[in-house]
Design a protein around this motif. Structure first.
Motif, short mmCIF file in Angstrom:
data_model
loop_
_atom_site.label_atom_id
_atom_site.label_comp_id
_atom_site.label_asym_id
_atom_site.label_seq_id
_atom_site.Cartn_x
_atom_site.Cartn_y
_atom_site.Cartn_z
N LYS A 262 73.15 33.46 57.09
CA LYS A 262 73.36 34.87 56.80
C LYS A 262 74.81 35.21 56.45
O LYS A 262 75.16 36.39 56.33
CB LYS A 262 72.91 35.72 58.00
N SER A 263 75.67 34.18 56.32
CA SER A 263 77.08 34.39 55.94
C SER A 263 77.78 35.41 56.84
O SER A 263 78.57 36.23 56.38
CB SER A 263 77.18 34.83 54.47
N LEU B 48 80.98 37.66 55.54
CA LEU B 48 80.73 39.07 55.25
C LEU B 48 81.54 39.97 56.18
O LEU B 48 82.04 41.03 55.75
CB LEU B 48 79.23 39.38 55.39
N ARG C 145 84.99 40.03 54.71
CA ARG C 145 85.00 40.86 53.49
C ARG C 145 84.99 42.35 53.84
O ARG C 145 85.73 43.14 53.25
CB ARG C 145 83.78 40.52 52.63
N HIS D 127 85.64 45.43 51.34
CA HIS D 127 84.60 45.11 50.36
C HIS D 127 83.22 45.52 50.88
O HIS D 127 82.96 45.53 52.07
CB HIS D 127 84.60 43.61 50.06
N ASP E 141 79.53 44.28 49.77
CA ASP E 141 78.88 43.32 48.89
C ASP E 141 77.36 43.46 48.81
O ASP E 141 76.66 42.52 48.44
CB ASP E 141 79.21 41.90 49.36
N LYS E 142 76.85 44.65 49.11
CA LYS E 142 75.40 44.86 49.14
C LYS E 142 74.74 44.50 47.82
O LYS E 142 73.65 43.93 47.78
CB LYS E 142 75.09 46.31 49.52
N THR F 125 75.72 42.38 45.52
CA THR F 125 76.00 41.05 44.98
C THR F 125 75.64 39.90 45.91
O THR F 125 75.45 38.76 45.46
CB THR F 125 77.50 40.91 44.63
N HIS F 126 75.51 40.16 47.20
CA HIS F 126 75.29 39.07 48.15
C HIS F 126 73.81 38.87 48.44
O HIS F 126 73.07 39.84 48.64
CB HIS F 126 76.02 39.34 49.47
N LYS F 127 73.39 37.62 48.47
CA LYS F 127 72.03 37.29 48.90
C LYS F 127 72.12 36.22 49.99
O LYS F 127 72.65 35.13 49.75
CB LYS F 127 71.19 36.79 47.72
N SER F 128 71.58 36.52 51.15
CA SER F 128 71.56 35.56 52.25
C SER F 128 70.36 34.62 52.10
O SER F 128 69.47 34.84 51.26
CB SER F 128 71.47 36.28 53.59
N ARG G 79 83.31 27.75 54.96
CA ARG G 79 81.87 27.52 55.10
C ARG G 79 81.54 26.51 56.21
O ARG G 79 80.40 26.10 56.34
CB ARG G 79 81.28 27.10 53.76
#
Length: 316
Positions: A123-124, A128, A131, A136, A138-139, A141-144, A279
């Motif tokens: 889920k990063s 996130l 960010r 930021h 990122d709703k 642009t981000h995909k978990s 990461r």
């Protein structure tokens, strides 16, 4: 009249700074001595020479032949946890010293840590959070990664691995596992070869002890067999992973992320390359460190030691 001298209590050495009160209560017939928060092998040898313990409860550092030879009364080495790789078991066997472990006492704690690291990677969570703190949003642009329907491969299906399997199964993950010693497993665990596990897992979690046979089993060859984008979690022993190979695989993107609670050298030194890789999610080998596990492991370690001492007394 001068009171009679008190009987000398046999000694127990704890290679740490403390022990749960519930465990200490069980050891009331013994003088308990502590090696401190970060004992060295040399300091443990010195304490063995000073106190000649009948039992050592191992929390931190290594216990080798020198410590055993410094304590001729030693009958049992009891691990405050499940992994006995820090104890020279061959040296103990040669000296007639039992090695016992608190298997399963920290299973819930470690499995929960493994799940937390898996979820953090998928889920990063850390990225996130960072960010967001820099302004930021990122709703769009981000995909978990959604774990439901994915395959998790578990290496080691003891108490911890089975608990992790149950949680993953509850999340609708397919569970495959490899453990040549596991018996009576639930039907939702599909036992497979190691080659199959590498090839079919979307996430891999390590739950096996470290041995000479499996040292650095997660190496460049194994990682090359894995699916692109695999997640690796290690709450077992750092020596199971070739750290340079993992770092290269994360940097290339072949491994999407890694969640690590154990390392080849502990404590991790400042400047380790993992610290610069966002990461790779790090925690300081605290998977088994919860309030409940602290008590459970201490009590189990004390009981295991006492059981061996009682057996020796019966045969004396």
């Amino acid at each position: 009249m001068t009171p009679p001298p008190t009987a000398h209590k046999p000694a127990v050495l704890v290679t740490g700074a403390d022990l749960a009160p519930e465990a200490l209560a069980l050891l009331g017939s013994y003088d308990v001595h502590y090696a401190g928060k970060t004992p060295s092998e040399e300091s443990i040898v010195d304490l063995c020479r000073t106190h000649n313990p009948v039992a050592i409860i191992v929390r931190y550092s290594k216990v080798g032949a020198a410590a055993m030879d410094a304590a001729p009364a030693l009958r049992v080495i009891s691990k405050h946890g499940s992994g006995t790789d820090t104890i020279d078991k061959a040296a103990a066997a040669a000296r007639g010293i039992d090695v016992v472990a608190a298997v399963g006492a920290n299973a819930a704690a470690v499995a929960e840590q493994a799940l937390a690291l898996l979820m953090t990677c998928a889920k990063s969570v850390v990225a996130l959070d960072a960010r967001m703190r820099h302004g930021h949003w990122d709703k769009s642009t981000h995909k978990s990664v959604e774990l439901a329907g994915k395959t998790i491969g578990l290496i080691g299906l003891g108490a911890i691995g089975q608990r992790m399997a149950a949680m993953a199964h509850g999340m609708d993950m397919r569970v495959i596992g490899h453990d040549p010693y596991a018996k009576q497993l639930p039907d939702y665990i599909d036992v497979v070869s190691l080659d199959t596990l590498w090839a079919e897992s979307d996430a891999i979690s390590l739950h096996c002890p470290l041995t000479d046979d499996n040292r650095e089993m997660v190496n460049a060859t194994a990682l090359s067999q894995c699916r692109a984008g695999v997640i690796l979690v290690n709450t077992a022993r750092g020596g199971l992973v070739n750290e340079q190979a993992l770092l290269a695989a994360v940097r290339s993107g072949h491994v999407m992320a890694a969640g690590l609670d154990s390392f080849a050298v502990e404590p991790m030194a400042q400047g380790h390359p993992f610290q610069q890789e966002p990461r790779i999610i790090l925690s300081p080998h605290i998977g088994g460190v919860t309030g409940a596990a602290y008590v459970n492991m201490g009590v189990a370690a004390a009981r295991n030691a006492l059981a061996v001492l009682a057996r020796h007394s019966a045969h004396a």
